[in-house]
Design an enzyme around this catalytic site. Sequence first.
Site, mmCIF file in Angstrom:
data_model
loop_
_atom_site.group_PDB
_atom_site.id
_atom_site.type_symbol
_atom_site.label_atom_id
_atom_site.label_comp_id
_atom_site.label_asym_id
_atom_site.label_seq_id
_atom_site.Cartn_x
_atom_site.Cartn_y
_atom_site.Cartn_z
ATOM 1 N N ASP A 103 0.854 -1.181 0.000
ATOM 2 C CA ASP A 103 0.000 0.000 0.000
ATOM 3 C C ASP A 103 0.896 1.239 0.000
ATOM 4 O O ASP A 103 1.602 1.508 0.978
ATOM 5 C CB ASP A 103 -0.868 -0.058 1.267
ATOM 6 N N ILE A 104 0.834 1.994 -1.060
ATOM 7 C CA ILE A 104 1.740 3.144 -1.229
ATOM 8 C C ILE A 104 1.498 4.223 -0.171
ATOM 9 O O ILE A 104 2.403 4.991 0.151
ATOM 10 C CB ILE A 104 1.604 3.710 -2.670
ATOM 11 N N ASP A 153 -6.506 6.946 -5.502
ATOM 12 C CA ASP A 153 -6.799 8.362 -5.251
ATOM 13 C C ASP A 153 -7.606 8.509 -3.950
ATOM 14 O O ASP A 153 -7.263 9.321 -3.072
ATOM 15 C CB ASP A 153 -7.594 8.895 -6.456
HETATM 16 N N1 AR6 Z 1 -1.227 1.407 -3.104
HETATM 17 C C1 AR6 Z 1 -0.653 1.137 -4.307
HETATM 18 N N2 AR6 Z 1 -1.350 0.859 -5.417
HETATM 19 C C2 AR6 Z 1 -2.705 0.846 -5.327
HETATM 20 C C3 AR6 Z 1 -3.395 1.112 -4.124
HETATM 21 C C4 AR6 Z 1 -2.596 1.414 -2.967
HETATM 22 N N3 AR6 Z 1 -3.139 1.706 -1.781
HETATM 23 N N4 AR6 Z 1 -4.733 1.010 -4.362
HETATM 24 C C5 AR6 Z 1 -4.879 0.677 -5.660
HETATM 25 N N5 AR6 Z 1 -3.656 0.560 -6.239
HETATM 26 P P1 AR6 Z 1 -6.684 3.133 -9.855
HETATM 27 P P2 AR6 Z 1 -6.326 4.497 -12.447
HETATM 28 C C6 AR6 Z 1 -3.318 0.217 -7.629
HETATM 29 O O1 AR6 Z 1 -7.984 2.585 -10.260
HETATM 30 O O2 AR6 Z 1 -6.531 3.250 -13.215
HETATM 31 C C7 AR6 Z 1 -9.640 7.128 -9.383
HETATM 32 O O3 AR6 Z 1 -10.995 7.139 -9.116
HETATM 33 C C8 AR6 Z 1 -4.331 -0.590 -8.393
HETATM 34 O O4 AR6 Z 1 -4.176 -1.981 -8.140
HETATM 35 O O5 AR6 Z 1 -6.542 3.698 -8.480
HETATM 36 O O6 AR6 Z 1 -5.144 5.372 -12.812
HETATM 37 C C9 AR6 Z 1 -9.115 8.470 -9.866
HETATM 38 O O7 AR6 Z 1 -9.784 9.554 -9.267
HETATM 39 C C10 AR6 Z 1 -3.978 -0.254 -9.828
HETATM 40 O O8 AR6 Z 1 -2.980 -1.136 -10.321
HETATM 41 O O9 AR6 Z 1 -6.181 4.312 -10.854
HETATM 42 C C11 AR6 Z 1 -9.365 8.381 -11.336
HETATM 43 O O10 AR6 Z 1 -10.690 8.744 -11.653
HETATM 44 C C12 AR6 Z 1 -3.375 1.149 -9.745
HETATM 45 O O11 AR6 Z 1 -3.193 1.415 -8.360
HETATM 46 C C13 AR6 Z 1 -9.147 6.930 -11.669
HETATM 47 O O12 AR6 Z 1 -9.401 6.221 -10.458
HETATM 48 C C14 AR6 Z 1 -4.238 2.222 -10.362
HETATM 49 O O13 AR6 Z 1 -5.599 1.985 -10.072
HETATM 50 C C15 AR6 Z 1 -7.732 6.649 -12.086
HETATM 51 O O14 AR6 Z 1 -7.655 5.333 -12.568
#
Ligand code: AR6
Length: 172
Positions: free
Chosen positions: A11-12, A35
């Site tokens: 978890d980042i 986010d």
């Molecule tokens: N730590 C590290 N990586 C994570 C975590 C965490 N805590 N949680 C999720 N991931 P996403 P996107 C990974 O959907 O595709 C939002 O609503 C996850 O497994 O968060 O860039 C924004 O507001 C995945 O591989 O981002 C935008 O509307 C990666 O983070 C939209 O989502 C990205 O997943 C952005 O979509």
Amino acid sequence: METRLQLIKGDITTLRVDAIVNTANPSLLGGGGLDGAIHRAAGPGLLEVCRLLGGCKTGEAKITRGYKLPARFVIHTVGPVWGVGDRQEAEFLASCYKNSLAQATIHDCKTIAIPNISTGVYHFPKELAAEIAIREVKTYLAANTTPEKVIFVCFDDENLAIYQKMLQGEIK
Ligand code: AR6
């Protein structure tokens, strides 16, 4: 150069580094996925300052403090939505990495943790996204001394396996 790369699963939001990268949307006002997790962990101060930033275009990056996060800074970047038809998704994703790293350099961040941008809700194919991420980070590190270390942070097993395969022999 290779020792400047690190790969972890986790978890980042828990990392005590100079900067973490947020996968934001153009409003910069929070959302789901990572986010949402970043805004929850940082507390309301982050949203307050994000309101003043005037949003962020796809491929660009803006920096704020980390507020209640252990990380000093959050670099907010907006990844491309896969398949919207403009066929420039790969270029936009490369820009996210370049511009996020440039923010880290400007703010003298020695360590930066970067997630798998666009591979969640935005549905960018994970293999291609990892190829672009690794290529851009390596190119940037070869040309810049700061950041000293880049940590790729994978949250899901699929991304972790892809990064492990692509970085085999290059990470510590
Ligand atoms: N730590 C590290 N990586 C994570 C975590 C965490 N805590 N949680 C999720 N991931 P996403 P996107 C990974 O959907 O595709 C939002 O609503 C996850 O497994 O968060 O860039 C924004 O507001 C995945 O591989 O981002 C935008 O509307 C990666 O983070 C939209 O989502 C990205 O997943 C952005 O979509």
